[in-house]
Design a protein around this motif. Structure first.
Motif, PDB file in Angstrom:
ATOM      1  N   ARG A 170       0.812  -1.213   0.000  1.00  0.00           N
ATOM      2  CA  ARG A 170       0.000   0.000   0.000  1.00  0.00           C
ATOM      3  C   ARG A 170       0.847   1.265   0.000  1.00  0.00           C
ATOM      4  N   THR A 184      -6.149 -12.040  -0.198  1.00  0.00           N
ATOM      5  CA  THR A 184      -6.536 -10.662  -0.488  1.00  0.00           C
ATOM      6  C   THR A 184      -5.877 -10.160  -1.762  1.00  0.00           C
ATOM      7  N   LEU A 185      -6.381  -9.034  -2.224  1.00  0.00           N
ATOM      8  CA  LEU A 185      -5.766  -8.289  -3.323  1.00  0.00           C
ATOM      9  C   LEU A 185      -5.688  -6.852  -2.838  1.00  0.00           C
ATOM     10  N   HIS A 186      -4.516  -6.242  -2.944  1.00  0.00           N
ATOM     11  CA  HIS A 186      -4.323  -4.899  -2.401  1.00  0.00           C
ATOM     12  C   HIS A 186      -4.949  -3.824  -3.284  1.00  0.00           C
ATOM     13  N   THR A 187      -5.386  -4.207  -4.480  1.00  0.00           N
ATOM     14  CA  THR A 187      -5.973  -3.270  -5.432  1.00  0.00           C
ATOM     15  C   THR A 187      -7.493  -3.248  -5.303  1.00  0.00           C
ATOM     16  N   ASN A 188      -8.077  -2.088  -5.420  1.00  0.00           N
ATOM     17  CA  ASN A 188      -9.522  -1.932  -5.284  1.00  0.00           C
ATOM     18  C   ASN A 188     -10.277  -2.454  -6.502  1.00  0.00           C
ATOM     19  N   ASP A 189     -11.448  -2.979  -6.245  1.00  0.00           N
ATOM     20  CA  ASP A 189     -12.387  -3.344  -7.302  1.00  0.00           C
ATOM     21  C   ASP A 189     -13.780  -3.327  -6.685  1.00  0.00           C
ATOM     22  N   MET A 211     -15.614  -6.239  -4.902  1.00  0.00           N
ATOM     23  CA  MET A 211     -15.248  -6.679  -3.557  1.00  0.00           C
ATOM     24  C   MET A 211     -16.311  -6.322  -2.527  1.00  0.00           C
ATOM     25  N   SER A 267      -5.888   1.742  -3.467  1.00  0.00           N
ATOM     26  CA  SER A 267      -5.383   0.768  -2.504  1.00  0.00           C
ATOM     27  C   SER A 267      -6.462   0.256  -1.547  1.00  0.00           C
ATOM     28  N   GLY A 279      -8.291  -2.262  -1.242  1.00  0.00           N
ATOM     29  CA  GLY A 279      -8.537  -3.636  -1.648  1.00  0.00           C
ATOM     30  C   GLY A 279      -9.151  -4.464  -0.540  1.00  0.00           C
ATOM     31  N   VAL A 315      -7.095  -8.764 -11.642  1.00  0.00           N
ATOM     32  CA  VAL A 315      -8.279  -8.541 -10.811  1.00  0.00           C
ATOM     33  C   VAL A 315      -9.383  -9.525 -11.170  1.00  0.00           C
ATOM     34  N   TYR A 345      -8.577 -12.863  -9.804  1.00  0.00           N
ATOM     35  CA  TYR A 345      -8.748 -12.859  -8.355  1.00  0.00           C
ATOM     36  C   TYR A 345     -10.220 -13.021  -7.985  1.00  0.00           C
TER      37      TYR A 345
END
Length: 326
Positions: free
Chosen positions: A2, A66-71, A74, A173, A175, A234, A237
């Motif tokens: 992050r 987890t995935l540190h990137t936003n989507d 989620m 960030s 995520g 993403v 994931y």
């Protein structure tokens, strides 16, 4: 991590980029590449599933990849997960938000942890051709050459993994780990770190600067992330195919790097040993000390799969594993 987004905002607050609009690259794979990917995934233990429950006696561990990137997808995941995690006694993260916030505050005052503070800079340690290629890629991310020349190679490798479109997205960030942190706060559950930031920084710097530069030059194109690669990651994931993410990255990295198979395997193996194998082994020492309670273990999804993955190590330690809804 992050803090990469934090540093990007700190250095380049005036840069502007369009929102990420990449496309999934997997449908474009050749039949041969698809077959290689499927074969690699099929031989990988625990290659799918972002939520597993490990049980041993009165100890219950919810492992969340987890995935540190936003989507935005989620949000639905969290609605499904929250009831199952509400009875947890504690949440464990790679590094808790409080510790990361403290590090970011220190970094805002002192950038030396990510800078070469003495001796030759990257311009001195690279050929003119390699430096020109690298500085061009970094310029696309808003990083001027004079600044990039003073940055540590491992840090630039990570910056190459952040598509330019993400550096000005204030939610980039947010995520799964950030969402799970919010859930832990909402539930009033204690949070613990599986590693210390100081240990992580020491690990990144354990190789001599010259070796770091060599790896950066060799793997710069392989580690460079585009909007399409981001979309692919993403989507995979959300589909809970975390094993496929890593194998896809490896196959594509070999193709784009231009390196021989042997040289690429050497570099990839070093990356894997450092960022996955070594950290997993260190985390397991903490995880196995969790006894007679229910805990959430929220770590990057790439840490779950393979022989060295947390899931396989827990199974070898006598835990019963069950894939759970995500």
């Amino acid at each position: 991590m992050r803090f990469l987004f934090f540093v990007a905002f700190l250095f380049f607050p005036l840069a502007t980029y369009a929102a990420c609009e990449g496309r999934d690259l997997r449908p474009d794979l050749s039949a041969d590449m698809r077959a290689q990917l499927d074969q690699a995934v099929s031989g990988t233990p625990f290659s799918e599933g972002n939520h597993w429950i490990a049980t041993k006696g009165d100890t219950v561990l919810h492992l969340i990849g987890t995935l540190h990137t936003n989507d935005p997808r989620m949000d639905g995941v969290m609605e499904r997960l929250a009831p199952a995690l509400s009875d947890a006694d504690a949440f464990y993260f790679e590094v808790t938000k409080d510790k990361m916030d403290g590090f970011e505050q220190q970094l805002a005052q002192d950038l030396s942890p990510v800078l070469i503070t003495s001796g030759p800079t990257l311009i001195d340690l690279m050929s003119e051709e390699d430096w020109a290629a690298l500085s061009t890629e970094l310029a696309d991310r808003g990083i001027p050459g004079w600044m990039a020349a003073k940055m540590r190679p491992w840090f630039l490798s990570m910056m190459l993994g952040v598509p330019p479109c993400m550096t000005q997205d204030e939610d980039a960030s947010y995520g799964m780990d950030a969402r799970l942190t919010d859930l832990a706060v909402e539930l009033g559950k204690p949070q613990y770190s599986l590693e210390e930031i100081e240990d992580l920084m020491a690990m990144f710097n354990e190789h001599p600067l010259e070796k770091q530069v060599q790896s950066l030059v060799r793997m710069a194109s392989a580690f460079e992330s585009s909007e399409d690669q981001l979309a692919t990651m993403v989507n995979a994931y959300i589909e809970e195919k975390h094993g496929e993410i890593l194998h896809f990255a490896r196959l594509q990295g070999l193709e784009t790097s231009g390196l021989s198979q042997d040289v690429f395997d050497e570099e990839w193996g070093s990356f894997e040993d450092q960022l996955l194998v070594g950290r997993n082994n260190n985390w397991m020492q903490h995880i196995l000390n969790i006894q007679d309670q229910t805990a959430v273990i929220a770590v990057g999804a790439g840490h779950l799969a393979d022989e060295f993955g947390l899931l396989n190590q827990l199974q070898q330690a006598g835990y019963t594993l069950e894939r759970a809804p995500f």
